[in-house]
Write a protein that holds these residues in place. Structure first.
Motif, PDB file in Angstrom:
ATOM      1  N   LEU A 197       0.096 -19.078  -6.047  1.00  0.00           N
ATOM      2  CA  LEU A 197       0.565 -18.282  -4.915  1.00  0.00           C
ATOM      3  C   LEU A 197       1.627 -17.263  -5.332  1.00  0.00           C
ATOM      4  O   LEU A 197       1.631 -16.122  -4.859  1.00  0.00           O
ATOM      5  CB  LEU A 197       1.111 -19.202  -3.823  1.00  0.00           C
ATOM      6  N   ILE A 198       2.528 -17.676  -6.244  1.00  0.00           N
ATOM      7  CA  ILE A 198       3.524 -16.721  -6.759  1.00  0.00           C
ATOM      8  C   ILE A 198       2.824 -15.605  -7.513  1.00  0.00           C
ATOM      9  O   ILE A 198       3.154 -14.423  -7.369  1.00  0.00           O
ATOM     10  CB  ILE A 198       4.538 -17.437  -7.673  1.00  0.00           C
ATOM     11  N   ARG A 199       1.857 -15.997  -8.311  1.00  0.00           N
ATOM     12  CA  ARG A 199       1.089 -15.012  -9.066  1.00  0.00           C
ATOM     13  C   ARG A 199       0.372 -14.031  -8.131  1.00  0.00           C
ATOM     14  O   ARG A 199       0.362 -12.820  -8.367  1.00  0.00           O
ATOM     15  CB  ARG A 199       0.094 -15.735  -9.959  1.00  0.00           C
ATOM     16  N   SER A 200      -0.190 -14.542  -7.033  1.00  0.00           N
ATOM     17  CA  SER A 200      -0.897 -13.689  -6.078  1.00  0.00           C
ATOM     18  C   SER A 200       0.032 -12.681  -5.421  1.00  0.00           C
ATOM     19  O   SER A 200      -0.371 -11.563  -5.103  1.00  0.00           O
ATOM     20  CB  SER A 200      -1.572 -14.543  -5.003  1.00  0.00           C
ATOM     21  N   THR A 201       1.287 -13.062  -5.227  1.00  0.00           N
ATOM     22  CA  THR A 201       2.257 -12.166  -4.610  1.00  0.00           C
ATOM     23  C   THR A 201       2.539 -10.951  -5.484  1.00  0.00           C
ATOM     24  O   THR A 201       2.818  -9.853  -4.981  1.00  0.00           O
ATOM     25  CB  THR A 201       3.576 -12.920  -4.340  1.00  0.00           C
ATOM     26  N   LEU A 202       2.437 -11.116  -6.811  1.00  0.00           N
ATOM     27  CA  LEU A 202       2.807 -10.048  -7.738  1.00  0.00           C
ATOM     28  C   LEU A 202       1.629  -9.343  -8.399  1.00  0.00           C
ATOM     29  O   LEU A 202       1.725  -8.176  -8.773  1.00  0.00           O
ATOM     30  CB  LEU A 202       3.705 -10.630  -8.845  1.00  0.00           C
ATOM     31  N   SER A 203       0.514 -10.046  -8.548  1.00  0.00           N
ATOM     32  CA  SER A 203      -0.535  -9.575  -9.461  1.00  0.00           C
ATOM     33  C   SER A 203      -1.223  -8.298  -9.022  1.00  0.00           C
ATOM     34  O   SER A 203      -1.735  -7.544  -9.862  1.00  0.00           O
ATOM     35  CB  SER A 203      -1.587 -10.674  -9.650  1.00  0.00           C
ATOM     36  N   GLN A 204      -1.263  -8.034  -7.709  1.00  0.00           N
ATOM     37  CA  GLN A 204      -2.004  -6.865  -7.225  1.00  0.00           C
ATOM     38  C   GLN A 204      -1.109  -5.685  -6.864  1.00  0.00           C
ATOM     39  O   GLN A 204      -1.607  -4.664  -6.379  1.00  0.00           O
ATOM     40  CB  GLN A 204      -2.838  -7.267  -6.003  1.00  0.00           C
ATOM     41  N   MET A 205       0.180  -5.807  -7.113  1.00  0.00           N
ATOM     42  CA  MET A 205       1.075  -4.708  -6.757  1.00  0.00           C
ATOM     43  C   MET A 205       0.849  -3.476  -7.615  1.00  0.00           C
ATOM     44  O   MET A 205       1.216  -2.359  -7.234  1.00  0.00           O
ATOM     45  CB  MET A 205       2.534  -5.164  -6.860  1.00  0.00           C
ATOM     46  N   ASP A 206       0.234  -3.670  -8.781  1.00  0.00           N
ATOM     47  CA  ASP A 206      -0.041  -2.516  -9.649  1.00  0.00           C
ATOM     48  C   ASP A 206      -1.269  -1.736  -9.206  1.00  0.00           C
ATOM     49  O   ASP A 206      -1.485  -0.607  -9.662  1.00  0.00           O
ATOM     50  CB  ASP A 206      -0.230  -2.987 -11.089  1.00  0.00           C
ATOM     51  N   VAL A 207      -2.092  -2.299  -8.312  1.00  0.00           N
ATOM     52  CA  VAL A 207      -3.377  -1.683  -7.978  1.00  0.00           C
ATOM     53  C   VAL A 207      -3.228  -0.328  -7.294  1.00  0.00           C
ATOM     54  O   VAL A 207      -3.789   0.669  -7.764  1.00  0.00           O
ATOM     55  CB  VAL A 207      -4.238  -2.646  -7.125  1.00  0.00           C
ATOM     56  N   PRO A 208      -2.477  -0.204  -6.180  1.00  0.00           N
ATOM     57  CA  PRO A 208      -2.342   1.124  -5.579  1.00  0.00           C
ATOM     58  C   PRO A 208      -1.626   2.118  -6.489  1.00  0.00           C
ATOM     59  O   PRO A 208      -1.971   3.305  -6.512  1.00  0.00           O
ATOM     60  CB  PRO A 208      -1.541   0.863  -4.296  1.00  0.00           C
ATOM     61  N   ALA A 209      -0.648   1.636  -7.260  1.00  0.00           N
ATOM     62  CA  ALA A 209       0.052   2.527  -8.186  1.00  0.00           C
ATOM     63  C   ALA A 209      -0.891   3.028  -9.270  1.00  0.00           C
ATOM     64  O   ALA A 209      -0.905   4.216  -9.612  1.00  0.00           O
ATOM     65  CB  ALA A 209       1.243   1.795  -8.808  1.00  0.00           C
ATOM     66  N   ARG A 210      -1.708   2.116  -9.809  1.00  0.00           N
ATOM     67  CA  ARG A 210      -2.652   2.499 -10.857  1.00  0.00           C
ATOM     68  C   ARG A 210      -3.692   3.480 -10.343  1.00  0.00           C
ATOM     69  O   ARG A 210      -4.000   4.495 -10.978  1.00  0.00           O
ATOM     70  CB  ARG A 210      -3.334   1.249 -11.411  1.00  0.00           C
ATOM     71  N   THR A 211      -4.252   3.185  -9.168  1.00  0.00           N
ATOM     72  CA  THR A 211      -5.282   4.060  -8.617  1.00  0.00           C
ATOM     73  C   THR A 211      -4.722   5.431  -8.297  1.00  0.00           C
ATOM     74  O   THR A 211      -5.355   6.458  -8.567  1.00  0.00           O
ATOM     75  CB  THR A 211      -5.885   3.438  -7.341  1.00  0.00           C
ATOM     76  N   SER A 212      -3.518   5.469  -7.734  1.00  0.00           N
ATOM     77  CA  SER A 212      -2.885   6.741  -7.416  1.00  0.00           C
ATOM     78  C   SER A 212      -2.622   7.549  -8.684  1.00  0.00           C
ATOM     79  O   SER A 212      -2.841   8.764  -8.718  1.00  0.00           O
ATOM     80  CB  SER A 212      -1.583   6.494  -6.662  1.00  0.00           C
ATOM     81  N   TYR A 213      -2.172   6.853  -9.729  1.00  0.00           N
ATOM     82  CA  TYR A 213      -1.896   7.543 -10.996  1.00  0.00           C
ATOM     83  C   TYR A 213      -3.171   8.123 -11.583  1.00  0.00           C
ATOM     84  O   TYR A 213      -3.202   9.282 -12.029  1.00  0.00           O
ATOM     85  CB  TYR A 213      -1.255   6.565 -11.977  1.00  0.00           C
ATOM     86  N   VAL A 214      -4.242   7.332 -11.559  1.00  0.00           N
ATOM     87  CA  VAL A 214      -5.518   7.803 -12.108  1.00  0.00           C
ATOM     88  C   VAL A 214      -6.013   9.013 -11.336  1.00  0.00           C
ATOM     89  O   VAL A 214      -6.430  10.022 -11.921  1.00  0.00           O
ATOM     90  CB  VAL A 214      -6.569   6.670 -12.082  1.00  0.00           C
ATOM     91  N   MET A 215      -5.967   8.941 -10.012  1.00  0.00           N
ATOM     92  CA  MET A 215      -6.468  10.047  -9.211  1.00  0.00           C
ATOM     93  C   MET A 215      -5.586  11.281  -9.333  1.00  0.00           C
ATOM     94  O   MET A 215      -6.051  12.399  -9.116  1.00  0.00           O
ATOM     95  CB  MET A 215      -6.582   9.625  -7.745  1.00  0.00           C
ATOM     96  N   ALA A 216      -4.324  11.102  -9.705  1.00  0.00           N
ATOM     97  CA  ALA A 216      -3.439  12.246  -9.895  1.00  0.00           C
ATOM     98  C   ALA A 216      -3.783  13.027 -11.155  1.00  0.00           C
ATOM     99  O   ALA A 216      -3.586  14.237 -11.217  1.00  0.00           O
ATOM    100  CB  ALA A 216      -1.984  11.775  -9.949  1.00  0.00           C
ATOM    101  N   VAL A 217      -4.305  12.329 -12.160  1.00  0.00           N
ATOM    102  CA  VAL A 217      -4.594  12.997 -13.434  1.00  0.00           C
ATOM    103  C   VAL A 217      -6.082  13.207 -13.660  1.00  0.00           C
ATOM    104  O   VAL A 217      -6.476  13.942 -14.558  1.00  0.00           O
ATOM    105  CB  VAL A 217      -4.005  12.202 -14.625  1.00  0.00           C
ATOM    106  N   VAL A 218      -6.907  12.530 -12.846  1.00  0.00           N
ATOM    107  CA  VAL A 218      -8.361  12.685 -12.965  1.00  0.00           C
ATOM    108  C   VAL A 218      -8.863  13.297 -11.677  1.00  0.00           C
ATOM    109  O   VAL A 218      -8.700  12.740 -10.614  1.00  0.00           O
ATOM    110  CB  VAL A 218      -9.052  11.321 -13.192  1.00  0.00           C
ATOM    111  N   THR A 219      -9.490  14.435 -11.794  1.00  0.00           N
ATOM    112  CA  THR A 219      -9.832  15.192 -10.596  1.00  0.00           C
ATOM    113  C   THR A 219     -11.285  15.063 -10.192  1.00  0.00           C
ATOM    114  O   THR A 219     -11.700  15.636  -9.200  1.00  0.00           O
ATOM    115  CB  THR A 219      -9.532  16.688 -10.822  1.00  0.00           C
ATOM    116  N   ARG A 220     -12.087  14.299 -10.956  1.00  0.00           N
ATOM    117  CA  ARG A 220     -13.508  14.254 -10.661  1.00  0.00           C
ATOM    118  C   ARG A 220     -13.930  12.822 -10.376  1.00  0.00           C
ATOM    119  O   ARG A 220     -13.515  11.903 -11.063  1.00  0.00           O
ATOM    120  CB  ARG A 220     -14.317  14.784 -11.848  1.00  0.00           C
TER     121      ARG A 220
END
Length: 377
Positions: free
Chosen positions: A316-339
């Motif tokens: 449960l502790i792991r679940s609280t933290l493990s997905q916090m990188d997902v929106p940040a990662r996706t936003s970063y990718v879409m910021a530098v990848v335009t297609r």
């Protein structure tokens, strides 16, 4: 020209379809090992079928990434929902290993808690085109939040066959088959939703497309290499195999396992809005790094937990933290990848490495009946 009304409608439709698919993935990820073992399929074969469920979408995602610039995104999504319907029907009525293997390879059944299908990169490209750059992290957090919430409810719904078999004369195996038909029905609902979408090509003016990656090629391959390493470690941790381990190691019931994954998904869901605020404060990359590390430590300790209670607490502790990188990662990718095709390429590269990790995990589960944590890598 851009049409704000159509773009807002696109966002609503994509988020609705995401929720529907997540609900189906939630109960399928738990029921797949239960259903397969009820058919008399051994642990090794379950591991092979789980790998096929990841290998097929990985290859399909890579192939679509190379040709998506030639097709409308909406048509690709509609085609994927047809596979979703056929996958559910196939698993409901087929019982032989090889037919199940073929369906796993070419279908959309998901043995993990996260979205590993061809849908995600296509949906994310639509969302990225529908919002302003400053809203990307927020919209992807909403996308992930809805996926986690509905996925958690789907995990809870996985107890339905057990309850149904207990209060009615319906055999447990028939109840399990009914769940795969329900998955097919969800695919049909997603099909109707995607048909209402307007592709970015229809709502925005763009120049001629000449290649799948274009100017984003170099950054795509750098990100693919980085995400492949991360995904190899994460590949040791598959929700279907974790469920199988909980059944075997602690004797956990299907209802209790569904409840555990429900609360795990709920905690993951509520972490996404926090991730948005954290990303604004310390940046996208720092958010990815400093939430992933402690979650992996918790995951690393799960195999050594002496009791069910301590194992659940770590999960449960792991679940609280493990997905916090997902929106940040996706936003970063879409910021530098335009297609869209570049995003598809990046997403597909995460999966081959994950497949190797997951296959090793399957083999170790057979030999030791013990989950090997991705964090231990």
């Amino acid at each position: 020209m851009s049409n704000p009304g159509r773009e807002r409608r696109n966002v609503r439709l994509v988020l609705t379809a995401r929720g529907i698919r997540a609900f189906g993935d939630g109960f399928v990820s738990i029921l797949v090992p239960v259903y397969l073992t009820s058919l008399g399929i051994g642990a090794f074969e379950v591991g092979v079928l789980t790998t096929a469920m990841l290998l097929g979408p990985a290859m399909m995602t890579l192939a679509i990434g190379l040709i998506t610039h030639r097709f409308r995104t909406v048509m690709l999504l509609i085609g994927a929902t047809m596979l979703m319907v056929l996958s559910g029907i196939g698993y409901a009525f087929e019982t032989g290993f090889w037919p199940l293997f073929v369906i796993a390879l070419v279908g959309t059944l998901n043995p993990t808690a996260s979205d590993v299908s061809v849908f995600a990169p296509l949906e994310q490209s639509l969302l990225s085109n529908a919002v302003l750059p400053k809203r990307r992290t927020s919209i992807f957090a909403s996308y992930s939040l809805i996926g986690s919430l509905l996925g958690a409810v789907g995990c809870l719904f996985a107890s339905a066959p057990e309850i149904l078999a207990r209060i009615t004369p319906v055999p447990a195996n028939r109840a399990l088959q009914g769940m795969f038909l329900a998955y097919a029905l969800l695919g049909a609902l997603a099909f109707m939703i995607y048909r209402q979408l307007k592709s970015p090509e229809d709502t925005t003016a763009s120049g001629p497309v000449t290649g799948p990656l274009g100017p984003s090629r170099q950054i795509v391959f750098i990100l693919a290499a980085l995400f492949s390493l991360d995904s190899f470690g994460g590949g040791f941790f598959v929700q279907s195999l974790l469920a199988l381990w909980l059944f075997d190691h602690f004797g956990l019931s299907l209802t209790a396992t569904g409840s555990l994954f429900f609360w795990s998904g709920l905690l993951s869901a509520f972490s996404y809005p926090i991730a948005v605020r954290l990303a604004r404060r310390i940046g996208l990359v720092n958010t990815m790094v400093f939430t992933h590390l402690p979650s992996n430590v918790c995951l690393m300790l799960v195999p050594f937990a002496p009791t069910l209670g301590s194992a659940i607490a770590l999960l449960l502790i792991r679940s609280t933290l493990s997905q916090m990188d997902v929106p940040a990662r996706t936003s970063y990718v879409m910021a530098v990848v335009t297609r869209p095709s570049a995003l598809q390429q990046q997403a597909s590269q995460r999966r081959p490495e994950a497949l190797l990790g997951r296959q090793v995990q399957s083999l170790r589960a057979i030999c030791w009946r013990f989950p090997v944590s991705g964090g231990r890598l």
